[in-house]
Design an enzyme around this catalytic site. Structure first.
Site, PDB file in Angstrom:
ATOM      1  N   ALA A 274       0.806  -1.225   0.000  1.00  0.00           N
ATOM      2  CA  ALA A 274       0.000   0.000   0.000  1.00  0.00           C
ATOM      3  C   ALA A 274       0.836   1.270   0.000  1.00  0.00           C
ATOM      4  O   ALA A 274       0.384   2.311  -0.477  1.00  0.00           O
ATOM      5  CB  ALA A 274      -0.932  -0.009   1.211  1.00  0.00           C
TER       6      ALA A 274
ATOM      7  N   ASP B  48      -5.796  -1.332  -6.379  1.00  0.00           N
ATOM      8  CA  ASP B  48      -6.216  -0.057  -6.952  1.00  0.00           C
ATOM      9  C   ASP B  48      -5.984   0.087  -8.454  1.00  0.00           C
ATOM     10  O   ASP B  48      -6.321   1.118  -9.037  1.00  0.00           O
ATOM     11  CB  ASP B  48      -5.529   1.104  -6.218  1.00  0.00           C
ATOM     12  CG  ASP B  48      -4.003   0.939  -6.152  1.00  0.00           C
ATOM     13  OD1 ASP B  48      -3.412   0.400  -7.110  1.00  0.00           O
ATOM     14  OD2 ASP B  48      -3.414   1.351  -5.130  1.00  0.00           O
TER      15      ASP B  48
ATOM     16  N   HIS C 138      -3.967 -10.016  -4.279  1.00  0.00           N
ATOM     17  CA  HIS C 138      -5.200  -9.858  -3.496  1.00  0.00           C
ATOM     18  C   HIS C 138      -6.375  -9.436  -4.368  1.00  0.00           C
ATOM     19  O   HIS C 138      -7.364  -8.914  -3.859  1.00  0.00           O
ATOM     20  CB  HIS C 138      -4.979  -8.858  -2.360  1.00  0.00           C
ATOM     21  CG  HIS C 138      -4.025  -9.361  -1.322  1.00  0.00           C
ATOM     22  ND1 HIS C 138      -3.318  -8.519  -0.472  1.00  0.00           N
ATOM     23  CD2 HIS C 138      -3.633 -10.618  -1.012  1.00  0.00           C
ATOM     24  CE1 HIS C 138      -2.554  -9.246   0.326  1.00  0.00           C
ATOM     25  NE2 HIS C 138      -2.729 -10.510   0.013  1.00  0.00           N
TER      26      HIS C 138
ATOM     27  N   LEU D 283      10.559   6.026  -0.379  1.00  0.00           N
ATOM     28  CA  LEU D 283      10.289   5.525  -1.717  1.00  0.00           C
ATOM     29  C   LEU D 283      10.594   6.557  -2.796  1.00  0.00           C
ATOM     30  O   LEU D 283      11.143   6.217  -3.857  1.00  0.00           O
ATOM     31  CB  LEU D 283       8.816   5.112  -1.827  1.00  0.00           C
ATOM     32  CG  LEU D 283       8.448   3.764  -1.221  1.00  0.00           C
ATOM     33  CD1 LEU D 283       6.949   3.702  -0.965  1.00  0.00           C
ATOM     34  CD2 LEU D 283       8.869   2.632  -2.139  1.00  0.00           C
TER      35      LEU D 283
END
Length: 252
Positions: free
Chosen positions: A22, A106, A121, A236
């Protein structure tokens, strides 16, 4: 941290496999799950998020789930890919990425241009009628949900469920086996934006480690696998910017 040595690993690697969580979508405005401000740390109208995402709860109270999803799930399908999504898509275009596995639902990796994406998932890409099994794409279901309806099958009237792995749902065993094979044969694994807390996906990087592969973890919060990582970063955006500086073809 010797960034030069870390990025040398990309030049040496014969097979690079990526696992995302996420955290890679937070730059797109989507909250993560387990960070300090994560979705699992908040309640929605008195419900724990984990309860709302339980398969049995969905079948028992689809109206409550879809009211939650209208506010929190389907709006994420309008978000734009982040620097991480775009960097991974560029890596794939330039032959620097062999497989991309994501825990995210998403669809932002696909929107960024990645094609070698495996959604562990599930995702909003498909929806299925629980009664007759008919499948539906994102747009008609999203339209119904966003206007406040609980989507039902026009053919039989059955309840429509997103193609997402809820708590209580089994993972796709074939996909999971493929993932373990890819990680076992990878000599470089990137773990980006994942807390590595949800089994069995959390054990995928170790499949590479026990076979001599190098793990690079980039995640703001600590993970249980930091000790076995060859390289560890927290930021990140910094990581993607530094990688593009080393490989200019990834920029832009």
């Amino acid at each position: 941290m010797d960034h030069g040595r870390c990025f040398d690993e990309f030049k040496k690697a014969r097979k690079i496999v990526v696992l995302t969580g996420a955290g890679v979508s937070t730059f797109s405005g989507i909250p993560d799950f387990r960070g300090p401000e994560g979705a699992f740390r908040r309640k929605w109208h008195g419900y724990d998020v984990e309860e709302l995402l339980d398969s049995a709860f969905f079948e028992r109270a689809p109206d409550v789930f879809y009211a939650y999803a209208r506010e929190n799930w389907y709006p994420m399908t309008f978000r734009e890919p982040s620097i991480v999504h775009l960097t991974l898509a560029a890596m794939e275009r330039h032959g620097m990425l062999d497989a991309l596995y994501t825990q995210n639902i998403d669809l932002l990796h696909t929107r960024a241009g990645s094609r070698k994406v495996m959604e562990l998932h599930g995702s909003f890409r498909t929806h299925r009628c629980l009664a007759c099994g008919r499948e539906f794409g994102l747009e008609p279901v999203r339209e119904a949900v966003m206007r406040g309806d609980v989507p039902h099958c026009p053919a039989c009237g059955g309840l429509i469920k997103p193609g997402v792995v809820f708590y209580g749902d089994p993972l796709d065993e074939e996909l999971l086996h493929r993932a373990f094979r890819d990680f076992e044969s990878a000599d470089l694994v990137l773990v980006l934006g994942s807390s590595l807390t949800v089994a069995p996906v959390s054990s995928l990087p170790m499949a590479a480690r026990v076979n001599g592969g190098t793990i690079i973890i980039v995640n703001e919060q600590p993970t249980d696998y930091d000790a076995v990582a060859g390289y560890r970063f927290r930021d990140l955006r910094f990581f993607c910017t530094a990688l593009a500086a080393r490989f200019p073809e990834l920029a832009g």
